[in-house]
Design an enzyme around this catalytic site. Structure first.
Site, PDB file in Angstrom:
ATOM      1  N   GLU A 133       4.390  -7.412  -7.923  1.00 21.18           N
ATOM      2  CA  GLU A 133       2.996  -7.740  -8.283  1.00 21.18           C
ATOM      3  C   GLU A 133       2.703  -9.219  -8.067  1.00 21.18           C
ATOM      4  OE1 GLU A 133       0.894  -5.510  -8.615  1.00 21.18           O
ATOM      5  OE2 GLU A 133       2.285  -3.852  -8.833  1.00 21.18           O
ATOM      6  N   HIS A 161      -1.681   7.300  -6.602  1.00 20.57           N
ATOM      7  CA  HIS A 161      -2.461   6.852  -5.434  1.00 20.57           C
ATOM      8  C   HIS A 161      -3.335   7.949  -4.840  1.00 20.57           C
ATOM      9  CE1 HIS A 161       0.894   4.189  -6.070  1.00 20.57           C
ATOM     10  NE2 HIS A 161       0.313   3.254  -5.351  1.00 20.57           N
TER      11      HIS A 161
HETATM   12  O1  X8Z Z   1       2.088   1.313  -6.465  1.00 18.51           O
HETATM   13  C1  X8Z Z   1       2.977   0.524  -6.294  1.00 18.51           C
HETATM   14  C2  X8Z Z   1       2.900  -0.863  -6.923  1.00 18.51           C
HETATM   15  C3  X8Z Z   1       1.503  -1.345  -7.037  1.00 18.51           C
HETATM   16  S1  X8Z Z   1       0.793  -1.758  -5.516  1.00 18.51           S
HETATM   17  C4  X8Z Z   1       3.480  -0.812  -8.308  1.00 18.51           C
HETATM   18  N1  X8Z Z   1       4.086   0.886  -5.588  1.00 18.51           N
HETATM   19  C5  X8Z Z   1       4.229   2.207  -4.988  1.00 18.51           C
HETATM   20  C6  X8Z Z   1       4.361   3.284  -6.055  1.00 18.51           C
HETATM   21  O2  X8Z Z   1       4.576   2.961  -7.231  1.00 18.51           O
HETATM   22  O3  X8Z Z   1       4.270   4.469  -5.712  1.00 18.51           O
HETATM   23  C7  X8Z Z   1       5.213   0.026  -5.264  1.00 18.51           C
HETATM   24  C8  X8Z Z   1       6.140   0.848  -4.438  1.00 18.51           C
HETATM   25  C9  X8Z Z   1       5.467   2.157  -4.143  1.00 18.51           C
HETATM   26 ZN    ZN Z   2       1.625  -3.430  -4.559  1.00 23.28          ZN
END
Ligand code: X8Z
Ligand code: ZN
Length: 641
Positions: A375, A504
Site C-alpha cells: 500500500e 475486485h
Molecule cells: O488487492 C490487493 C491490494 C490492494 S491494491 C491489497 N491485492 C490483490 C488481492 O488482494 O487480491 C494485492 C495482491 C492481489
Molecule cells: Zn495495490
C-alpha cells in the site's frame, strides 16, 4: 522581375509559416484550456474522493447518498469538459505531450451514461461492496438463531481461520458459508452491472467493457503478450502445484486425490490465490529452524503504526519521500470497532498534492506487514507524480502501480534485510534455510500467477457476451480448474455465484494489473539490484533472491525518476528507465526462482508426484435441485457397487 519559380517558392513558404503560426496559436490556446481544465479536474476529483472515502470508511445510507450525488455532479462536469475537448483538432497537434493529454480527456468512461443510468450503475457497485463488506457467517455447528456468535466477517475472522485451521471440515464450512453469504445476493446486481458497464463502454466507442479495460495498455497485441508470459511461467507453476498436492495428500489423506485438482479450501486462503499460509507443514527442509515473521513481529510488540513506520523508513532510505503528517492523522490503519467499513486494503490519492491515505484493517501478521509495504508503494507513486497534470497522475499502466510496494517488499523479505531489522536472528544462512525461504515466497508469488490471469479471462468473456449469465458460475470453475488446477470442496451450481466472493469482482476493479505486477516486479528488482551492485548474472555469490536495495540511492533515484513520470509517457518508456528494455519479460521471476524450480523438479521425481491434473470429479450444474438429484443417484450407484 523575380523568377516564377522563386515566387511560387515564396508563396509556399508563407503558407507553411502561416499554417505553423496558426497551429502554434491553436496549441497555445489549447494549453491554456487544459491548464484551466486541470484545475477543475483536480477540484472535482478531490470532492469525489472525499465522498468515496467517507462511504468506504463508514458504510451508512447517508454517506452512500452523498457519494452518489457528488459522483453525479462530477460526471456532469466531465461530460461538459469532454464535449469541449472534442472541439479541438488535437490529433493534428505537433506536441506529442499535448496530444497525449487531450487523448486522456477524450475517453469519458462511465460518465458517458445518461444521468439516471450513471446513478444506477454507481449504486449497484456500492451496494455490492456493502454486501461483501458487511457479510457475516456463523462458526461451524452454530445457527443464525445462535445470534451473538454468528458474527464472523471476512477480515479478520474468516481470513484467520483459512490461514490457521487444519481441520478440513471447518475449512469447508467457512469456504461454503462465505460464498453463501455473498454470492446469491450479488448475482442479479452483477448482471445489471455488466449491462450498464457495457453500455458505458459502447458510448465510448468500445465494443464492450473488456475492450475499454484493455485500451489502457495502448497495445492491440497486449492480450497475446500476457498469454505468452503465462505459457512461459506455467511449467514452474506445475512443479509447485505437484509438490503441494503431494504434501497435502500426506496431511489430509484421500480428500486430496493423487492426480486431480487440489481442493482449494486447504490452501490457506479464501480464494486459493496465495498459499504461503500452509508453508509451515510442507517446507523442503522441515528440520532447519524456520523464521516465522508473524511470531517475531508479535514478540517484538509491533503495532499497525510500527509496521507502517518500518515501511516508511525503507522508502526514505532510498531517497523516496516520507509520509506527510496528514497521512498519519487521516489514514485508517486498524479496523474500527464502532462501524462497518470496507476492510479490503487500499491507498488513496486525494488529488490536492498533499492528502494521501491508506485504509487497512491491519493485523500484526507477516502477511499484513507485506501488504503495508504494498500500500505504501501506491502512496509513494502518488507523491512522486503529484506535480503532473491530474490526467497523468496514474501508473505508467495499472500493473506498474501494483508493482512498486511489492518490489520494495522483495528486498524487505530477503533474509539479509530481515536480519537488519532484527526479525531474523541466526547469523548466517545455510543453503537449506535459503531454499525454505524461497519456497515460502514461491507459495505467494508463483501460485498467484494463474489466479491473477484467470480473474479477467472470466470477466472479458462475461463482458463480451461470450459467457452468458446462465453459465457465469460454471465457467468460473472451468477456468479455475484449467489454469490453477484447483476445485471447490463441494459441487456447485448456477444458484451460487462464486466470483462475487472476491472483492475486485464486485467492486469493479480490473485484475490483470496484478498478473502484470507479479511479472514486472521481478524485472524491476533485477535491474535495481544490478544498479546497486548486489546482483550479477551468473555470479553464485550474488543471487537475485538475496539482494536488498536498502539505503541504495542509485537504485532509489532510478525508481524515483520512473515514478515521477506517472502516465505522461506510454508504459514501455517508463519500463525503459528502470530496466533498459521496453517489454514485459518472464525471465526475471524465472531466474529468481531457478534454484527452487530445480529443487522441485528433483523432489517431484523422487516422490513420483504426478505433474499436472486430471479432470475434477466435482460437478457444476444449473440448479441445486439438479445437484441434489445427481448426488442421490451417485449415492445409489455407489451403494450398489
Ligand atoms: O488487492 C490487493 C491490494 C490492494 S491494491 C491489497 N491485492 C490483490 C488481492 O488482494 O487480491 C494485492 C495482491 C492481489
Ligand atoms: Zn495495490
Amino acid at each position: 522581375m523575380l523568377p516564377k519559380i522563386f515566387i511560387i517558392g515564396l508563396i509556399h513558404l508563407l503558407t507553411v509559416l502561416a499554417k505553423d503560426a496558426s497551429i502554434e496559436e491553436e496549441e497555445y490556446e489549447a494549453r491554456n484550456f487544459l491548464a484551466v481544465l486541470n484545475k477543475q479536474t483536480e477540484k472535482d476529483n478531490n470532492r469525489l474522493t472525499k465522498a468515496n472515502w467517507a462511504y468506504a470508511s463508514n458504510l451508512t445510507e447517508n454517506n452512500l447518498k452523498n457519494q452518489l450525488a457528488i459522483a453525479a455532479e462530477v460526471a456532469k462536469n466531465e461530460k461538459e469538459a469532454w464535449q469541449r475537448v472534442g472541439q479541438y483538432n488535437w490529433k493534428s497537434f505537433s506536441d506529442p505531450s499535448l496530444r497525449r493529454h487531450f487523448q486522456k480527456y477524450s475517453v469519458l468512461g462511465t460518465s458517458a451514461l445518461p444521468e439516471e443510468k450513471f446513478k444506477q450503475l454507481n449504486k449497484i457497485i456500492s451496494d455490492m461492496e456493502a454486501i461483501y463488506s458487511k457479510a457475516k457467517i456463523c462458526p461451524r455447528g452454530k445457527k443464525e438463531t445462535d445470534g451473538e456468535e454468528c458474527k464472523l466477517g471476512l477480515e479478520p475472522e474468516l481470513t484467520n481461520i483459512l490461514a490457521k485451521s487444519r481441520d478440513s471440515e471447518e475449512l469447508k464450512h467457512v469456504w461454503v458459508e462465505w460464498r453463501n453469504a455473498v454470492g446469491p445476493k450479488c448475482r442479479s446486481l452483477y448482471e445489471q452491472y455488466v449491462n450498464l458497464s457495457n453500455e458505458a463502454a459502447r458510448l465510448n466507442n468500445f465494443s464492450d467493457t473488456s475492450q475499454y479495460w484493455l485500451d489502457d495498455y495502448e497495445d492491440p497485441d497486449f492480450k497475446n503478450q500476457i498469454q505468452s508470459l503465462w505459457e512461459q511461467l506455467n511449467p514452474l507453476y506445475l512443479q509447485i502445484h505437484a509438490y503441494v498436492r503431494f504434501k497435502l495428500r500426506e496431511k489430509y489423506g484421500d480428500i486430496v486425490t493423487e492426480k486431480g485438482p487440489i481442493p482449494m479450501h486447504l490452501l490457506g486462503n479464501m480464494w486459493g490465490q496465495s498459499w504461503h499460509n500452509i508453508g509451515d507443514f510442507m517446507l523442503p527442509y522441515p528440520d532447519v529452524v524456520d523464521n516465522d515473521l508473524t511470531e517475531e513481529l508479535r514478540k517484538q510488540n509491533y503495532t499497525a503504526t510500527k509496521i507502517f513506520r518500518t515501511a516508511e523508513e525503507f522508502f526514505k532510505s532510498i531517497n523516496l519521500s516520507e509520509m506527510p503528517d496528514t497521512f498519519w492523522q487521516r489514514s485508517i490503519l486498524e479496523k474500527p470497532a464502532d462501524r462497518e467499513i470496507v476492510c479490503h486494503a487500499s491507498a488513496w490519492d486525494f488529488y490536492d498534492q498533499k492528502d494521501f491515505r491508506i485504509k487497512q484493517c491491519t493485523e500484526v501478521t507477516g502477511e499484513h506487514f507485506i501488504t503495508a509495504h504494498h500500500e505504501m508503494g501506491h502512496i509513494e507513486y502518488f507523491i512522486q507524480y503529484k506535480d503532473q497534470p491530474v490526467k497523468f497522475r496514474e501508473g505508467a499502466n495499472d500493473g506498474f502501480h501494483e508493482a512498486i510496494g511489492d518490489l520494495i517488499a522483495l528486498s524487505v523479505e530477503s533474509t539479509k534485510h530481515l536480519r537488519k531489522l532484527g526479525l531474523v536472528h541466526n547469523e548466517k544462512d545455510d543453503p537449506k534455510q535459503v531454499l525454505n525461504h524461497l519456497f515460502k515466497l514461491g507459495l505467494s508469488k508463483i501460485t498467484f500467477l494463474p489466479f491473477g490471469y484467470l480473474m479477467d479471462l472470466w470477466r472479458w468473456d462475461v463482458f463480451s457476451g461470450k459467457t452468458k449469465p446462465d453459465d457465469y458460475n460454471c465457467k468460473w470453475w472451468e477456468l479455475r480448474e484449467k489454469y490453477q488446477g484447483v476445485e471447490p470442496p463441494v459441487d456447485r451450481s448456477e444458484e451460487d455465484f462464486d466470483p462475487a466472493g472476491k472483492y475486485h469482482i464486485i467492486a469493479d476493479v480490473p485484475y490483470l494489473r496484478y498478473f502484470i505486477s507479479f511479472v514486472i516486479q521481478f524485472q524491476f528488482h533485477r535491474s535495481l539490484c544490478e544498479k546497486a551492485g548486489q546482483y550479477e548474472p551468473n555470479n553464485l555469490e550474488k543471487p537475485l533472491h538475496e539482494c536488498d536495495i536498502y539505503q541504495n540511492q542509485v537504485a532509489g533515484n532510478t525508481l524515483k525518476q520512473m515514478l515521477a513520470m506517472g502516465s505522461s509517457k506510454p508504459w514501455p518508456q517508463a519500463m525503459e528507465v528502470i530496466t533498459g528494455q521496453r517489454r514485459m519479460d518472464a525471465s526475471g521471476i524465472l531466474e529468481y526462482f531457478k534454484p527452487l524450480q530445480t529443487w522441485l523438479e528433483q523432489e517431484n521425481k523422487k516422490n513420483n508426484a504426478h505433474v499436472g491434473w486430471e479432470p475434477s470429479k466435482k460437478v457444476c450444474v444449473r440448479t441445486r435441485q439438479e445437484l441434489n438429484e445427481a448426488q442421490k443417484n451417485n449415492t445409489t450407484a455407489f451403494s450398489q457397487t
